[in-house]
Scaffold this motif. Structure first.
Motif, PDB file in Angstrom:
ATOM      1  N   ASP A 114      33.547  36.958  71.247  1.00  0.00           N
ATOM      2  CA  ASP A 114      34.056  36.817  69.890  1.00  0.00           C
ATOM      3  C   ASP A 114      33.362  37.852  69.009  1.00  0.00           C
ATOM      4  OD1 ASP A 114      35.661  34.232  68.449  1.00  0.00           O
ATOM      5  OD2 ASP A 114      34.587  35.587  67.106  1.00  0.00           O
ATOM      6  N   ILE A 115      34.132  38.516  68.145  1.00  0.00           N
ATOM      7  CA  ILE A 115      33.508  39.500  67.254  1.00  0.00           C
ATOM      8  C   ILE A 115      33.101  38.870  65.926  1.00  0.00           C
ATOM      9  CG2 ILE A 115      34.656  41.462  68.305  1.00  0.00           C
ATOM     10  CD1 ILE A 115      36.577  41.523  65.941  1.00  0.00           C
ATOM     11  N   GLY A 116      33.496  37.617  65.693  1.00  0.00           N
ATOM     12  CA  GLY A 116      33.005  36.883  64.542  1.00  0.00           C
ATOM     13  C   GLY A 116      33.475  37.407  63.200  1.00  0.00           C
ATOM     14  N   THR A 117      34.736  37.814  63.107  1.00  0.00           N
ATOM     15  CA  THR A 117      35.255  38.294  61.826  1.00  0.00           C
ATOM     16  C   THR A 117      35.798  37.150  60.985  1.00  0.00           C
ATOM     17  OG1 THR A 117      37.486  38.647  62.702  1.00  0.00           O
ATOM     18  CG2 THR A 117      35.935  40.476  62.863  1.00  0.00           C
ATOM     19  N   GLY A 118      35.969  37.424  59.684  1.00  0.00           N
ATOM     20  CA  GLY A 118      36.632  36.479  58.810  1.00  0.00           C
ATOM     21  C   GLY A 118      38.129  36.501  59.038  1.00  0.00           C
ATOM     22  N   LEU A 119      38.838  35.559  58.443  1.00  0.00           N
ATOM     23  CA  LEU A 119      40.295  35.502  58.597  1.00  0.00           C
ATOM     24  C   LEU A 119      40.975  36.753  58.065  1.00  0.00           C
ATOM     25  CD1 LEU A 119      41.254  31.802  57.770  1.00  0.00           C
ATOM     26  CD2 LEU A 119      41.674  33.036  59.908  1.00  0.00           C
ATOM     27  N   ASP A 120      40.321  37.409  57.084  1.00  0.00           N
ATOM     28  CA  ASP A 120      40.908  38.630  56.539  1.00  0.00           C
ATOM     29  C   ASP A 120      40.529  39.864  57.340  1.00  0.00           C
ATOM     30  OD1 ASP A 120      38.235  38.840  55.940  1.00  0.00           O
ATOM     31  OD2 ASP A 120      38.502  39.173  53.795  1.00  0.00           O
ATOM     32  N   GLY A 121      39.825  39.672  58.459  1.00  0.00           N
ATOM     33  CA  GLY A 121      39.439  40.788  59.310  1.00  0.00           C
ATOM     34  C   GLY A 121      38.141  41.456  58.909  1.00  0.00           C
ATOM     35  N   GLY A 153      23.801  21.747  79.684  1.00  0.00           N
ATOM     36  CA  GLY A 153      23.377  22.061  81.047  1.00  0.00           C
ATOM     37  C   GLY A 153      24.174  23.143  81.724  1.00  0.00           C
ATOM     38  N   GLY A 154      25.039  23.833  80.988  1.00  0.00           N
ATOM     39  CA  GLY A 154      25.866  24.876  81.579  1.00  0.00           C
ATOM     40  C   GLY A 154      25.266  26.262  81.418  1.00  0.00           C
ATOM     41  N   GLN A 155      25.986  27.261  81.921  1.00  0.00           N
ATOM     42  CA  GLN A 155      25.545  28.648  81.849  1.00  0.00           C
ATOM     43  C   GLN A 155      26.586  29.464  81.101  1.00  0.00           C
ATOM     44  OE1 GLN A 155      24.765  28.875  86.382  1.00  0.00           O
ATOM     45  NE2 GLN A 155      23.377  30.380  85.523  1.00  0.00           N
ATOM     46  N   ALA A 156      26.128  30.274  80.145  1.00  0.00           N
ATOM     47  CA  ALA A 156      27.031  31.109  79.365  1.00  0.00           C
ATOM     48  C   ALA A 156      26.258  32.248  78.733  1.00  0.00           C
ATOM     49  CB  ALA A 156      27.722  30.281  78.276  1.00  0.00           C
ATOM     50  N   VAL A 157      26.956  33.327  78.435  1.00  0.00           N
ATOM     51  CA  VAL A 157      26.398  34.432  77.661  1.00  0.00           C
ATOM     52  C   VAL A 157      27.412  34.823  76.599  1.00  0.00           C
ATOM     53  CG1 VAL A 157      24.965  35.343  79.525  1.00  0.00           C
ATOM     54  CG2 VAL A 157      27.311  36.181  79.238  1.00  0.00           C
ATOM     55  N   ALA A 158      26.899  35.350  75.486  1.00  0.00           N
ATOM     56  CA  ALA A 158      27.763  35.794  74.401  1.00  0.00           C
ATOM     57  C   ALA A 158      28.092  37.271  74.568  1.00  0.00           C
ATOM     58  CB  ALA A 158      27.083  35.555  73.057  1.00  0.00           C
ATOM     59  N   ASN A 159      29.277  37.647  74.094  1.00  0.00           N
ATOM     60  CA  ASN A 159      29.699  39.042  74.102  1.00  0.00           C
ATOM     61  C   ASN A 159      30.460  39.308  72.805  1.00  0.00           C
ATOM     62  OD1 ASN A 159      32.254  40.902  74.621  1.00  0.00           O
ATOM     63  ND2 ASN A 159      30.597  41.687  75.884  1.00  0.00           N
ATOM     64  N   GLY A 160      30.093  40.384  72.108  1.00  0.00           N
ATOM     65  CA  GLY A 160      30.699  40.675  70.822  1.00  0.00           C
ATOM     66  C   GLY A 160      31.616  41.871  70.819  1.00  0.00           C
ATOM     67  N   ASP A 161      32.121  42.270  71.976  1.00  0.00           N
ATOM     68  CA  ASP A 161      32.986  43.455  72.034  1.00  0.00           C
ATOM     69  C   ASP A 161      34.359  43.188  71.441  1.00  0.00           C
ATOM     70  OD1 ASP A 161      31.556  45.653  73.390  1.00  0.00           O
ATOM     71  OD2 ASP A 161      31.377  44.212  75.030  1.00  0.00           O
ATOM     72  N   PRO A 197      29.327  32.930  65.817  1.00  0.00           N
ATOM     73  CA  PRO A 197      30.255  32.000  66.470  1.00  0.00           C
ATOM     74  C   PRO A 197      30.117  31.975  67.988  1.00  0.00           C
ATOM     75  CG  PRO A 197      31.376  33.171  64.714  1.00  0.00           C
ATOM     76  CD  PRO A 197      30.033  33.825  64.859  1.00  0.00           C
ATOM     77  N   ALA A 198      30.031  33.153  68.620  1.00  0.00           N
ATOM     78  CA  ALA A 198      29.880  33.191  70.078  1.00  0.00           C
ATOM     79  C   ALA A 198      28.543  32.588  70.494  1.00  0.00           C
ATOM     80  CB  ALA A 198      30.001  34.622  70.588  1.00  0.00           C
ATOM     81  N   ALA A 199      27.484  32.911  69.760  1.00  0.00           N
ATOM     82  CA  ALA A 199      26.159  32.379  70.093  1.00  0.00           C
ATOM     83  C   ALA A 199      26.122  30.860  69.954  1.00  0.00           C
ATOM     84  CB  ALA A 199      25.103  33.021  69.195  1.00  0.00           C
ATOM     85  N   ASP A 200      26.829  30.344  68.955  1.00  0.00           N
ATOM     86  CA  ASP A 200      26.860  28.893  68.780  1.00  0.00           C
ATOM     87  C   ASP A 200      27.525  28.199  69.968  1.00  0.00           C
ATOM     88  OD1 ASP A 200      25.629  29.166  66.342  1.00  0.00           O
ATOM     89  OD2 ASP A 200      27.469  28.940  65.160  1.00  0.00           O
ATOM     90  N   VAL A 201      28.600  28.777  70.481  1.00  0.00           N
ATOM     91  CA  VAL A 201      29.284  28.181  71.632  1.00  0.00           C
ATOM     92  C   VAL A 201      28.399  28.262  72.877  1.00  0.00           C
ATOM     93  CG1 VAL A 201      31.305  28.318  73.142  1.00  0.00           C
ATOM     94  CG2 VAL A 201      31.555  28.651  70.671  1.00  0.00           C
TER      95      VAL A 201
END
Length: 297
Positions: free
Chosen positions: A34-41, A60-68, A48-52
Motif C-alpha cells: 500500500d502506498i498510503g495515499t489520501g482519497l484525493d491521491g 501470530g502470522g508472518q507479513a512484511v510491508a511494501n510501499g511500491d 496503513p501497510a505497517a498497521d496491517v
C-alpha cells in the motif's frame, strides 16, 4: 494456505486489508502492499501497510510491508522481488489497488481518465507481468508452483456505471486481461481469475453508507470481510481447475458472471448492402436477450 506466499496490493485498508488478514489467518505469509495515499491521491505513508502487518504479527502470522506504486514498472518488479527475497517465493498475487475519479463524460478531464486507467489497469498488468515472468522461470527450472492470480474487476466493468466512464473502462479492461492471462499462463500451472466485489470501503462509503440487511442476526452485508473467503479459496491449490472466470461477490452471495458470447447470426455469404441490414439487425435483436441495464440508469 499454510506456507504459501501471497502479495496483496492496496492492502492497507478496505478489501485489501480484509484479504491480507484472511490469508494470514489461514497460514499464508503475506506481502502487504500500500502506498498510503489520501482519497484525493495526495501524500504517501507507510502507516496503513505497517498497521496491517502489525495486526497479522500480533495474531501470530508472518507479513512484511511494501510501499511500491504498483503502476510503476520498477515498483511492480520490486513488489514481486520483495516476496521472493523475504519469503523465498511467490504463490498468489491479489491485484486489488485502485481509486476513483468519478465524473460524467462531458466533465471528465484527461488527467482523471489517465489516472484511473493507470492505477487500475496498468496497476494490474505490471505486477502480473513480473509475477508471470517469475513463475515461467520457476517452471523452466523444474520448480513449478501452484500459482494463482486474483484480479479485481467491478460490476461497473461488467455492466457499465453512469458517471464512471474511466473506472468502467479500466475494470472492463481488467476482465479482458484476466481471460487472456488465464489462457497464456495455463502452460505454467498458473490460474487467473477475477472478482467483481461490492463492499463498503473508502472508495464506496458514500454509495454503501447504510448497512444492508441480510439473513442472519448482525450480518453486515457490505463488510469487506465477506468478499475475502472467495479470494482465499481462489488462492489455494483446490482451485486448480478454475481459471479465466469472473465472480461477482457481496454479502453472502457468490455468482459467476457471463461475459460477451457469440449470439444470433445471419450470414449472407457475400457483402451486405447498408439498406439490407435494418431487417437483419431487427431479427438479431429479437433473438437475443436484452442487455443488463447500466448501473445508474
Amino acid at each position: 494456505m499454510s506456507g504459501r506466499v501471497v502479495v496483496v496490493t492496496g492492502a492497507g485498508r478496505g478489501l485489501g486489508r480484509a484479504h491480507a488478514l484472511a490469508f494470514a489467518a489461514r497460514g499464508a505469509r503475506v506481502v502487504v502492499n500500500d502506498i498510503g495515499t489520501g482519497l484525493d491521491g495526495s501524500g504517501r505513508s507507510t502507516g496503513p501497510a505497517a498497521d496491517v502487518v502489525a495486526e497479522i504479527e500480533a495474531a501470530g502470522g508472518q507479513a512484511v510491508a511494501n510501499g511500491d506504486d504498483v503502476a510503476d514498472w520498477a515498483g511492480a518488479r520490486n513488489l514481486v522481488d520483495t516476496a521472493v527475497r523475504e519469503f523465498g517465493g511467490l504463490d498468489v498475487l491479489v491485484n486489488n489497488a485502485g481509486f476513483l475519479r468519478d465524473r460524467m463524460l462531458v466533465n471528465l478531464s484527461e488527467q482523471e481518465w489517465d489516472d484511473v486507467v493507470r492505477v487500475h489497469l496498468k496497476g494490474h498488468f505490471a505486477p502480473l507481468r513480473h509475477a508471470a515472468a517469475y513463475w515461467r522461470a520457476e517452471h523452466k527450472a523444474g520448480r513449478p508452483r501452484a500459482a494463482r492470480v486474483i484480479n479485481t474487476s467491478s460490476g461497473a466493468g461488467l455492466l457499465g456505471s453512469v458517471g464512471q466512464g474511466n473506472y468502467s473502462a479500466a475494470k472492463a479492461g481488467i476482465a479482458g486481461l484476466t481471460v487472456v492471462a488465464a489462457a497464456e499462463l495455463a502452460r505454467y500451472g498458473v490460474t487467473v481469475n477475477a472478482i467483481a466485489p461490492a463492499a463498503r470501503t473508502r472508495m464506496t462509503e458514500a454509495t454503501f453508507a447504510e448497512t444492508m440487511s441480510a439473513p442472519g442476526a448482525g450480518f453486515d452485508a457490505m463488510a469487506p470481510e465477506n468478499v475475502s473467503p472467495l479470494v482465499v479459496w481462489l488462492g489455494g491449490e483446490e482451485s486448480a481447475g478454475v481459471t479465466g472466470r469472473v465472480f461477482e461477490v457481496d454479502g453472502g452471495r457468490v455468482s459467476l458472471a457471463r461475459g460477451w458470447r457469440h449470439g444470433p447470426v445471419r450470414d449472407k455469404g457475400a457483402r451486405w448492402e447498408p439498406e439490407e441490414l435494418g431487417p437483419v439487425v431487427a431479427e438479431l435483436l429479437a433473438e437475443a436477450p436484452d442487455p443488463e441495464p447500466v448501473y445508474g440508469t
